[in-house]
Structures are given as structure tokens and as C-alpha cells.
Design a protein around this motif. Structure first.
Motif, PDB file in Angstrom:
ATOM      1  N   THR A 240       0.845  -1.191   0.000  1.00  0.00           N
ATOM      2  CA  THR A 240       0.000   0.000   0.000  1.00  0.00           C
ATOM      3  C   THR A 240       0.884   1.246   0.000  1.00  0.00           C
ATOM      4  OG1 THR A 240      -0.062   0.159   2.413  1.00  0.00           O
ATOM      5  CG2 THR A 240      -1.737  -1.241   1.357  1.00  0.00           C
ATOM      6  N   GLN A 241       0.312   2.345  -0.434  1.00  0.00           N
ATOM      7  CA  GLN A 241       1.059   3.595  -0.460  1.00  0.00           C
ATOM      8  C   GLN A 241       1.464   3.986   0.960  1.00  0.00           C
ATOM      9  OE1 GLN A 241       2.146   5.043  -3.254  1.00  0.00           O
ATOM     10  NE2 GLN A 241       3.338   6.346  -1.895  1.00  0.00           N
ATOM     11  N   ARG A 242       0.594   3.691   1.917  1.00  0.00           N
ATOM     12  CA  ARG A 242       0.881   4.003   3.315  1.00  0.00           C
ATOM     13  C   ARG A 242       2.125   3.246   3.793  1.00  0.00           C
ATOM     14  NH1 ARG A 242      -1.575   5.976   7.787  1.00  0.00           N
ATOM     15  NH2 ARG A 242      -1.165   4.961   9.777  1.00  0.00           N
ATOM     16  N   THR A 243       2.201   1.955   3.445  1.00  0.00           N
ATOM     17  CA  THR A 243       3.363   1.158   3.845  1.00  0.00           C
ATOM     18  C   THR A 243       4.625   1.633   3.147  1.00  0.00           C
ATOM     19  OG1 THR A 243       1.972  -0.788   4.249  1.00  0.00           O
ATOM     20  CG2 THR A 243       4.318  -1.177   3.893  1.00  0.00           C
ATOM     21  N   LYS A 244       4.518   1.890   1.852  1.00  0.00           N
ATOM     22  CA  LYS A 244       5.698   2.329   1.098  1.00  0.00           C
ATOM     23  C   LYS A 244       6.226   3.673   1.591  1.00  0.00           C
ATOM     24  CE  LYS A 244       3.883   1.646  -3.072  1.00  0.00           C
ATOM     25  NZ  LYS A 244       3.776   1.558  -4.552  1.00  0.00           N
ATOM     26  N   SER A 245       5.329   4.532   2.087  1.00  0.00           N
ATOM     27  CA  SER A 245       5.768   5.850   2.547  1.00  0.00           C
ATOM     28  C   SER A 245       6.646   5.749   3.795  1.00  0.00           C
ATOM     29  CB  SER A 245       4.549   6.734   2.848  1.00  0.00           C
ATOM     30  OG  SER A 245       3.874   6.284   4.012  1.00  0.00           O
ATOM     31  N   LYS A 246       6.605   4.595   4.470  1.00  0.00           N
ATOM     32  CA  LYS A 246       7.415   4.414   5.678  1.00  0.00           C
ATOM     33  C   LYS A 246       8.799   3.858   5.376  1.00  0.00           C
ATOM     34  CE  LYS A 246       3.428   3.443   8.682  1.00  0.00           C
ATOM     35  NZ  LYS A 246       2.855   2.508   9.669  1.00  0.00           N
ATOM     36  N   PHE A 247       9.019   3.350   4.163  1.00  0.00           N
ATOM     37  CA  PHE A 247      10.268   2.669   3.819  1.00  0.00           C
ATOM     38  C   PHE A 247      11.308   3.641   3.261  1.00  0.00           C
ATOM     39  CE2 PHE A 247       9.622  -2.092   3.705  1.00  0.00           C
ATOM     40  CZ  PHE A 247       8.469  -2.069   4.459  1.00  0.00           C
ATOM     41  N   VAL A 248      12.545   3.506   3.753  1.00  0.00           N
ATOM     42  CA  VAL A 248      13.688   4.245   3.210  1.00  0.00           C
ATOM     43  C   VAL A 248      14.804   3.240   2.996  1.00  0.00           C
ATOM     44  CG1 VAL A 248      15.402   6.042   3.605  1.00  0.00           C
ATOM     45  CG2 VAL A 248      13.059   6.362   4.424  1.00  0.00           C
ATOM     46  N   LEU A 249      15.334   3.161   1.782  1.00  0.00           N
ATOM     47  CA  LEU A 249      16.419   2.233   1.465  1.00  0.00           C
ATOM     48  C   LEU A 249      17.685   3.021   1.136  1.00  0.00           C
ATOM     49  CD1 LEU A 249      13.954   0.325   1.200  1.00  0.00           C
ATOM     50  CD2 LEU A 249      15.092  -0.752  -0.721  1.00  0.00           C
ATOM     51  N   SER A 250      18.787   2.635   1.749  1.00  0.00           N
ATOM     52  CA  SER A 250      20.052   3.326   1.542  1.00  0.00           C
ATOM     53  C   SER A 250      21.156   2.311   1.277  1.00  0.00           C
ATOM     54  CB  SER A 250      20.402   4.162   2.773  1.00  0.00           C
ATOM     55  OG  SER A 250      21.681   4.735   2.653  1.00  0.00           O
ATOM     56  N   LYS A 251      21.836   2.454   0.160  1.00  0.00           N
ATOM     57  CA  LYS A 251      22.876   1.491  -0.195  1.00  0.00           C
ATOM     58  C   LYS A 251      24.101   1.642   0.706  1.00  0.00           C
ATOM     59  CE  LYS A 251      24.867   4.395  -3.847  1.00  0.00           C
ATOM     60  NZ  LYS A 251      25.164   4.510  -5.290  1.00  0.00           N
ATOM     61  N   GLU A 252      24.961   0.652   0.652  1.00  0.00           N
ATOM     62  CA  GLU A 252      26.151   0.631   1.506  1.00  0.00           C
ATOM     63  C   GLU A 252      27.020   1.856   1.259  1.00  0.00           C
ATOM     64  OE1 GLU A 252      29.570  -2.554   2.970  1.00  0.00           O
ATOM     65  OE2 GLU A 252      28.115  -3.112   1.426  1.00  0.00           O
ATOM     66  N   GLY A 253      27.492   2.446   2.352  1.00  0.00           N
ATOM     67  CA  GLY A 253      28.345   3.626   2.250  1.00  0.00           C
ATOM     68  C   GLY A 253      27.596   4.933   2.414  1.00  0.00           C
ATOM     69  N   ASN A 254      26.264   4.879   2.406  1.00  0.00           N
ATOM     70  CA  ASN A 254      25.459   6.100   2.520  1.00  0.00           C
ATOM     71  C   ASN A 254      24.715   6.187   3.844  1.00  0.00           C
ATOM     72  OD1 ASN A 254      26.272   6.786   0.006  1.00  0.00           O
ATOM     73  ND2 ASN A 254      24.275   6.740  -0.956  1.00  0.00           N
ATOM     74  N   ALA A 255      25.112   5.418   4.839  1.00  0.00           N
ATOM     75  CA  ALA A 255      24.367   5.367   6.100  1.00  0.00           C
ATOM     76  C   ALA A 255      24.257   6.742   6.748  1.00  0.00           C
ATOM     77  CB  ALA A 255      25.023   4.378   7.058  1.00  0.00           C
ATOM     78  N   ALA A 256      25.378   7.429   6.905  1.00  0.00           N
ATOM     79  CA  ALA A 256      25.354   8.728   7.594  1.00  0.00           C
ATOM     80  C   ALA A 256      24.498   9.738   6.842  1.00  0.00           C
ATOM     81  CB  ALA A 256      26.783   9.264   7.756  1.00  0.00           C
ATOM     82  N   GLU A 257      24.683   9.815   5.535  1.00  0.00           N
ATOM     83  CA  GLU A 257      23.921  10.786   4.750  1.00  0.00           C
ATOM     84  C   GLU A 257      22.421  10.527   4.858  1.00  0.00           C
ATOM     85  OE1 GLU A 257      23.957  12.851   0.337  1.00  0.00           O
ATOM     86  OE2 GLU A 257      25.262  11.152   0.745  1.00  0.00           O
ATOM     87  N   THR A 258      22.038   9.256   4.863  1.00  0.00           N
ATOM     88  CA  THR A 258      20.616   8.913   4.983  1.00  0.00           C
ATOM     89  C   THR A 258      20.097   9.207   6.378  1.00  0.00           C
ATOM     90  OG1 THR A 258      20.810   7.178   3.318  1.00  0.00           O
ATOM     91  CG2 THR A 258      18.936   7.050   4.808  1.00  0.00           C
ATOM     92  N   LEU A 259      20.819   8.755   7.405  1.00  0.00           N
ATOM     93  CA  LEU A 259      20.344   8.916   8.777  1.00  0.00           C
ATOM     94  C   LEU A 259      20.275  10.371   9.195  1.00  0.00           C
ATOM     95  CD1 LEU A 259      22.159   5.926  10.529  1.00  0.00           C
ATOM     96  CD2 LEU A 259      19.760   6.085   9.836  1.00  0.00           C
ATOM     97  N   TYR A 260      21.209  11.210   8.719  1.00  0.00           N
ATOM     98  CA  TYR A 260      21.195  12.627   9.087  1.00  0.00           C
ATOM     99  C   TYR A 260      19.924  13.326   8.611  1.00  0.00           C
ATOM    100  CZ  TYR A 260      26.122  12.873  10.618  1.00  0.00           C
ATOM    101  OH  TYR A 260      27.306  12.708  11.301  1.00  0.00           O
ATOM    102  N   LYS A 261      19.280  12.799   7.599  1.00  0.00           N
ATOM    103  CA  LYS A 261      18.043  13.418   7.115  1.00  0.00           C
ATOM    104  C   LYS A 261      16.926  13.294   8.144  1.00  0.00           C
ATOM    105  CE  LYS A 261      19.014  12.489   2.236  1.00  0.00           C
ATOM    106  NZ  LYS A 261      18.619  11.691   1.051  1.00  0.00           N
ATOM    107  N   TYR A 262      17.021  12.261   8.979  1.00  0.00           N
ATOM    108  CA  TYR A 262      15.953  11.979   9.930  1.00  0.00           C
ATOM    109  C   TYR A 262      16.386  12.110  11.380  1.00  0.00           C
ATOM    110  CZ  TYR A 262      14.284   9.869   5.616  1.00  0.00           C
ATOM    111  OH  TYR A 262      13.923   9.669   4.305  1.00  0.00           O
ATOM    112  N   ILE A 263      17.674  11.933  11.646  1.00  0.00           N
ATOM    113  CA  ILE A 263      18.188  11.886  13.017  1.00  0.00           C
ATOM    114  C   ILE A 263      19.378  12.828  13.141  1.00  0.00           C
ATOM    115  CG2 ILE A 263      19.072  10.367  14.830  1.00  0.00           C
ATOM    116  CD1 ILE A 263      17.914   8.003  13.138  1.00  0.00           C
ATOM    117  N   SER A 264      19.423  13.619  14.203  1.00  0.00           N
ATOM    118  CA  SER A 264      20.549  14.536  14.403  1.00  0.00           C
ATOM    119  C   SER A 264      21.826  13.745  14.676  1.00  0.00           C
ATOM    120  CB  SER A 264      20.262  15.473  15.574  1.00  0.00           C
ATOM    121  OG  SER A 264      19.137  16.287  15.297  1.00  0.00           O
TER     122      SER A 264
END
Length: 395
Positions: A240-264
Motif C-alpha cells: 500500500t502507499q501508506r506502507t511504502k511511505s514508511k520505507f527508506v532504502l540506503s545502499k552501503e556507504g550512505n548510512a550517515a547521509e541517509t540517517l542525518y536526514k531523519y536523526i541529528s
């Protein structure tokens, strides 16, 4: 005393995510009607001896705004089909009673070696949701795998421990309209032995889906291998669109860049390019960090000025995925004084954690932290924080 950064910085914007407010006036007419019907059915279904039925210490009857939050979670999990929602709720009540979920947080299950490694709560996201981290790469070691999952009894005990971790996170929720009513899940897929963990994963998924509806606001997958992305693209049309809106996928090596978008950064664990260490959790709320970016081909100098003689400055600095040169030096302001190398220039590897160091100044001056990304074309996210403790005055 404000540091100077001789490079343009780019703030990270948190992508908009609208969590359900649980305010009744925001419900559609059919949703309000479904909530009222569920309350009525619950009143006639729960018997006198189970009249004190509760979830997460919140009585379901008589209904309150807190219990409304719980009932709405079950309704949303079943698309506001009242009877299906009631069945799910009753099964969950029975499971919690049999499992002993209400008191599980107090149990010592003997998984000390997994604490802070496999599944653990750590800080909050930028919107105040508690964050749960999951990393199963440790089980690629066959001895460790056998120790935890070697038979059904061991698997059952692990599942109990995993529920315990989740219950700790749920204790941090408000269960209040307009409050924080769900957590963030971050799952590290690096080195995860997917085939061996299939049984355990299915059990965990089933338990959580059946008994913890709408408890996760966002699911962030980091260090995602190519095959996982491929599987997700295949199954995505069926979500469902609701479920997909909760998913974030980040490839290897991009952990910090991805997490900083959501977490300080101060709440992101050091192994993922943040500044949070397990020992910090005993020292109260983390000191906020400043974020900056390092463009490809660029060198950034952070100058922390106004340091008095005798003062001690402590600092943390990290670059997501490092793979660049870092150094620190102290520059006295007096003419004729020499610049002192505090951290000699060294290329830091991509998996290295944040730098934590301190220096006591003999003369007034400034500290200069340098990160040199001139050998790369890749932009990197970074953060730092510092604290200056002045020398005691001797009377």
C-alpha cells in the motif's frame, strides 16, 4: 565563541512525514463511526473478569483519549474494518497475557553480548520518535548463530528478548493525540546471513505485525545490498502507499547521509557516522552537534576561536564514510608563538568512528579542525561539537 567554517554549508532538510495525529476531529466520518462501533463491541465483548484489560499500562475500558490512540492503531491496521480490528485486538490481549508482555521489560534474559549490538534503543529522531536499531551481521559467525538460534528453545528466548527491546521503546511513547505515538526502526543489512535468519525473521515479523500495529512511523534500511533493492522493486507494487511511505532504502556507504536526514548527528551511533557512543547514554541528553558538508575536491577548516590560556577544549568530529584526511592544530594568537599539531594529518578509513579528543591550551588562541576531501569527487556529510572548560581560578 562561535567557530568559523571557511566553506559553504548545506542544511539537511527532513523529508515531510505526516504521522497520524490521533485527534478525533481529524478523522473522516466513516472512521469516527468505526471507532465508536469498536468501543461498543469492546464493551460487550470483554467479560467481567477481563474488565481491567489494558495495553502498555493503559486501560481499554472505560475508554479515554489514550485508549482511543490504541484502538485507532488496530483500526488502521485493518483498514477500519471493525470486526477484523476487534478480532486482532482480542488476540493481542490474549497473546500479551500468555507471553507475559506487560512485565517483560524487568526480566533478565541473559543477552548481555547482544545489548547495544543486535537490537537496541538509541536516542530520538528529529521529530521526537524513539529510534530502535537492528543489526544482525554478528550472526554470520556460525558459533554465535548456534549459540543464539541453535534450537527452538534458544529461538524462543531470543524472540522474547527482541520483544523486550521493543517494549522498552514503547514505554517512551506518549499515547496521546498530537503526541509521539510510534518509533523509528533502523535496520542494518550489512553481512546479514539472510538464509540462516529466515526463520527468526519470519517469527519476529509475525509477532510484530499481529501485536504491535502502527507502532513504526518509518523503517530505514541501511547498507542495503543490490539483491534487497531488487526484491523490494518486485514487491513494491503489492504494498500500500501508506506502507511504502514508511520505507527508506540506503545502499552501503550512505548510512550517515541517509540517517542525518531523519536523526541529528549526536543521536546517530558512531558506527553509522554519528557522534553517539553507548557511554554517552549515562550522561543525560547529548550535546547538540553542528552539521556541515564537505564537497568533492574541497578542504574545510573549522576554526574555534577565543580559547583562553589554561582552558581545555574537547571536541568530537566525524565525516560520514570518512575516506579523507583529517588533522587538528592549535594556533596561539601571540606573535612569535608556534602552531601546535594536536592531531597529525592522517587519512581516515571509511569505517572509522568519530574523533574524540581534547587539548589544554598553554596560550590563548584558536583550534583549527581540518578535513581534506580534495582527492575525492564525492560530497560527504559531517558534524562536530566542542566544549571549552576554563581553568579554575586560584585565589
Amino acid at each position: 565563541m562561535e567557530p568559523l567554517i571557511n566553506s559553504a554549508t548545506t542544511p539537511h532538510r527532513t523529508p515531510s512525514f505526516k504521522e497520524d495525529t490521533y485527534h478525533l476531529h481529524n478523522l473522516k466520518p466513516n472512521e469516527k463511526k468505526a471507532l465508536q462501533e469498536l468501543k461498543e463491541k469492546l464493551t460487550t465483548t470483554i467479560t467481567a473478569d477481563t474488565n481491567n484489560a489494558s495495553m502498555w499500562t493503559i486501560p481499554l475500558l472505560p475508554t479515554t483519549e489514550k485508549s482511543d490512540v490504541i484502538l485507532l492503531k488496530f483500526l488502521r491496521a485493518r483498514d477500519f474494518r471493525v470486526q477484523d480490528s476487534l478480532n486482532m485486538l482480542l488476540k493481542c490481549l490474549q497473546w500479551r497475557k500468555e507471553f507475559g508482555a506487560d512485565n517483560i521489560v524487568e526480566e533478565d534474559l541473559g543477552f548481555k553480548e547482544l545489548e547495544g549490538v543486535v537490537a537496541y534503543m538509541n536516542g530520538y529522531d528529529r521529530e521526537g520518535h524513539p529510534v530502535c536499531y537492528n543489526a544482525y551481521g554478528v550472526f554470520k559467525d556460525k558459533e554465535m548463530y548456534e549459540k543464539i538460534f541453535g534450537d527452538n528453545e534458544k529461538l524462543a528466548k531470543f524472540l522474547r528478548w527482541r520483544v523486550q527491546v521493543l517494549e522498552r521503546g514503547i514505554k517512551m511513547l506518549h499515547f496521546k493525540p498530537g503526541g509521539i505515538n510510534s518509533i523509528i526502526q533502523v535496520t542494518d543489512l550489512k553481512d546479514m546471513p539472510k538464509r540462516e535468519l529466515r526463520v527468526a525473521s519470519n517469527h519476529i515479523l509475525s509477532l510484530f505485525q499481529d501485536n504491535y500495529p502502527e507502532m513504526v512511523a518509518r523503517k530505514i534500511f541501511i547498507n542495503v545490498p543490490w539483491y534487497f533493492s531488487l526484491l523490494y522493486s518486485m514487491f513494491s507494487p503489492f504494498l500500500t502507499q501508506r506502507t511504502k511511505s514508511k520505507f527508506v532504502l540506503s545502499k552501503e556507504g550512505n548510512a550517515a547521509e541517509t540517517l542525518y536526514k531523519y536523526i541529528s548527528p549526536e543521536d546517530v551511533p558512531v558506527q553509522y557516522g554519528g557522534l553517539s557512543r553507548p557511554s554517552d547514554l549515562n550522561n543525560g541528553p547529548p550535546k547538540p552537534a553542528s552539521e556541515f558538508t564537505v564537497k568533492g575536491g574541497e578542504k574545510v577548516n573549522i576554526q574555534i576561536e577565543g580559547i583562553e590560556a589554561g582552558a581545555t577544549i574537547s571536541w568530537d568530529i566525524v565525516v560520514g564514510g570518512w575516506d579523507l584526511e583529517y588533522s587538528a592544530e592549535y594556533v596561539p594568537i601571540a606573535n612569535g608563538s608556534y602552531t601546535i599539531s594536536v592531531d597529525r594529518p592522517r587519512k581516515r578509513g571509511p569505517t572509522e568512528e568519530a574523533v574524540h579528543n581534547s587539548y589544554t591550551a598553554k596560550e590563548a588562541g584558536k583550534l583549527v579542525l581540518s578535513v581534506d576531501n580534495s582527492a575525492s569527487r564525492k560530497r560527504k556529510v559531517a558534524s562536530y561539537r566542542y566544549f571549552v572548560r576554563k581553568s579554575p581560578v586560584v585565589m
